[in-house]
Design a protein around this motif. Structure first.
Motif, short mmCIF file in Angstrom:
data_model
loop_
_atom_site.label_atom_id
_atom_site.label_comp_id
_atom_site.label_asym_id
_atom_site.label_seq_id
_atom_site.Cartn_x
_atom_site.Cartn_y
_atom_site.Cartn_z
N ILE A 188 84.10 -7.45 52.61
CA ILE A 188 84.22 -6.03 52.24
C ILE A 188 83.98 -5.44 53.89
O ILE A 188 83.17 -5.64 54.65
N PHE A 189 85.20 -4.56 54.20
CA PHE A 189 85.43 -3.97 55.59
C PHE A 189 84.33 -2.48 55.48
O PHE A 189 84.81 -1.78 54.69
N ILE A 190 83.55 -2.38 56.60
CA ILE A 190 83.10 -1.16 56.74
C ILE A 190 83.67 -0.41 57.87
O ILE A 190 83.85 -0.86 58.80
N THR A 191 83.81 0.88 57.58
CA THR A 191 84.19 1.75 58.63
C THR A 191 83.34 2.68 59.19
O THR A 191 82.37 3.03 58.35
N LYS A 192 83.38 3.14 60.40
CA LYS A 192 82.71 4.09 61.04
C LYS A 192 83.50 5.05 61.64
O LYS A 192 84.27 4.90 62.50
N ASN A 193 83.53 6.48 61.30
CA ASN A 193 84.28 7.41 61.88
C ASN A 193 85.79 7.06 61.83
O ASN A 193 86.53 7.29 62.64
N GLY A 194 86.17 6.41 60.66
CA GLY A 194 87.48 6.16 60.27
C GLY A 194 88.03 4.79 61.10
O GLY A 194 89.34 4.39 60.88
N TYR A 195 87.30 4.02 61.92
CA TYR A 195 87.77 2.91 62.49
C TYR A 195 86.79 1.85 62.16
O TYR A 195 85.53 1.73 61.47
N GLY A 196 87.31 0.60 61.89
CA GLY A 196 86.57 -0.70 61.57
C GLY A 196 85.46 -0.93 62.43
O GLY A 196 85.32 -0.76 63.76
N ASP A 197 84.42 -1.43 61.71
CA ASP A 197 83.04 -1.48 62.27
C ASP A 197 82.48 -2.57 61.91
O ASP A 197 81.82 -3.25 62.92
N MET A 198 82.38 -2.97 60.65
CA MET A 198 81.61 -4.45 60.32
C MET A 198 82.35 -4.85 59.13
O MET A 198 83.14 -4.23 58.49
N VAL A 199 81.88 -6.30 58.85
CA VAL A 199 82.61 -6.71 57.64
C VAL A 199 81.35 -7.57 57.23
O VAL A 199 80.46 -8.07 57.69
N ILE A 200 81.16 -7.41 55.73
CA ILE A 200 80.07 -7.78 54.94
C ILE A 200 80.71 -8.89 53.77
O ILE A 200 81.70 -8.42 53.40
#
Length: 86
Positions: free
Chosen positions: A27-39
């Protein structure tokens, strides 16, 4: 299809955990519309890492074959049997 969620949704930890266990993909996590983390779940992570290890060993084996670094199977088995008295 990959699942993408904003970082603010991480506060729902039990829901995120359920999503991770229900999905066979990260699952891809975005921060301010940009890719940030993957879990992902531990199970899927271990499976992916195992397959990555298998693929890297296959690549190394193919490189050894291409370089001619091969052994005669019968001679190798005979040597092992003699060494360990089998």
């Amino acid at each position: 299809m990959p699942r993408i969620i904003p970082i603010r949704d991480l506060k729902n930890t039990s829901e995120i955990s359920q999503m991770c266990h229900a999905s066979n993909e990260p699952i891809f996590i975005t921060k301010n519309g940009y890719g940030d983390m993957v879990i992902m779940s531990m199970k899927i992570y271990e499976e992916k890492m195992f397959m990555l290890d298998v693929y890297s060993k296959l690549i190394a084996s193919e490189e050894q074959l291409a370089e001619g670094k091969v052994l005669d199977g019968d001679a190798s088995l005979k040597s092992i049997r003699e060494k360990y008295n089998v």
